[in-house]
Structure formats: C-alpha cells, structure tokens
Scaffold this motif. Structure first.
Motif: not given
Length: 211
Positions: A26-33, A192-211
């Motif tokens: 729950a804690g990890v998911l809250e960071e991602m959400l 889930f393996a990322a050291e910084d979960k929030k940064e990983a989410v933000r980086n994926f969202l930036d990467s996915e502007k191509c979709f």
C-alpha cells in the motif's frame, strides 16, 4: 467504454518480490499513485484467500482515493467481494465470458493476447481492453511468449478496444513502442524495482507522450 485509453496509459501491475524491508504494498502504491499511475492491477500468486481479500480491499480503497481503476488479477470472486472495478483474466484463467456472467456488465474485464487471433477472440468474448505481451520478455513469467512489435501493431489495428503492452518494459526500451497504436504500458519491475518510485512513474509518463 468502461475504461478509456487515458486510464491505461501507465498501468502498474503489483509484484511484492521487489519490495524492500520495511516497505508495504500500500505504501509503495501510494507513492506511485501520487506521482500519476493511471491504473493498478493487484497480482498475487501466493497469498491465501483471506489475505488476498484483505489486501484487495485496502488497495481498492487507496485507488478510489486517487480516482484510479483497480483491477484484480485472475480472481473474479475476490474482485467482486472487494468491490474492485474489474478483473484481468489470462488465456488459461477463468474465461472472459464466464467472468462477465459472474460479475455483470458494470465491471471492467481485461483479457490477454499474444497474437491477432487471440486479441479478436478476447474482444468477441466481451473484453474491455487487452494486455498484449510479452513485448520485451518477462522477469515474472517463465512461460511468457515474446510478442514482436509487428504483431503488436497488427493487434492494435485489428481490434476496436484499447490494447496495453506488457512484458519487460523499462525506461530504456519503452520508446521502441512508439507508433505501435497502444493505449499505454503495463509495468511491473520497471516500477516496483525502482529505487525512487515517484521518479520512475514521472519518467515513464514523460516517455509515453509518444502514445
């Protein structure tokens, strides 16, 4: 449509094997959400039913707070009892039609596909979206079948419902999916393996502007 493409943009699929000491799911998911994950699937292969249901209720409440669809993997019964938004059923799991009959029209039902034929069958059976993979192999499924970019593009052209790519998707390969026609990506270890979960989410969202 019960789930729009915008809600499938960054689809987190849980895997507690990557959690570190002191972390809770729950804690990890809250960071991602909080960072912008748009959909959550709870995948549990080892918990007993009571623990699975308890966790599903807690994660479902968390997702509702963030206005994000909550999907349970494999288990329509857990999804229904926990008040989830939907269920994802694979090819060898309870069939899409049976899940629909059990859950009713209001639930989101996702199906899996490894080729155009399976994708069309999932759509015909009543799936609301399709998970397509494994696009880059898989660290969580030893029997995963690799899906070529060409076949992924063919699936997206063939079906009218949203398609999500899954399987080994990381920040260093997600751009290879550009132009495939997918609505988004389902990510497991890349989040889930990322050291910084929030940064990983933000980086994926930036990467996915191509979709």
């Amino acid at each position: 449509m019960k789930i729009g493409s915008e809600k499938l943009r960054l689809y987190a699929v849980t895997d507690r094997s990557w959690m570190k000491e002191g972390e809770t799911l729950a804690g990890v998911l809250e960071e991602m959400l909080d960072a912008g994950v748009t959909c959550v699937q709870l995948r549990e292969k080892t918990l007993d039913d009571a623990a699975f249901l308890s966790e599903a209720k807690a994660i479902g409440a968390l997702c509702r707070r963030y206005g994000v669809p909550f999907i349970v993997n494999d288990r329509p019964d857990i999804a229904k009892e926990a008040g989830a938004d939907g269920v994802h059923v694979g090819l060898s799991d309870m069939g899409i039609e049976k899940a629909r009959a059990y859950l009713g029209d209001g639930f989101i039902i996702g199906g899996s596909a490894h080729n155009v034929q399976e994708a069309l069958a999932a759509q015909a059976a009543g799936a609301d979206y399709i998970g397509c993979g494994a696009v880059f192999g898989s660290s969580t499924k030893t029997d995963a079948t690799n899906l070529s970019l060409e076949e992924l593009q063919a699936i997206c052209r063939a079906v009218k419902i949203p398609a999500v790519a899954i399987g080994g998707i990381r920040l260093d390969n997600v751009q290879r999916l550009k132009g495939s026609g997918i609505a988004g990506v389902a990510v497991i270890s890349g989040l889930f393996a990322a050291e910084d979960k929030k940064e990983a989410v933000r980086n994926f969202l930036d990467s996915e502007k191509c979709f």
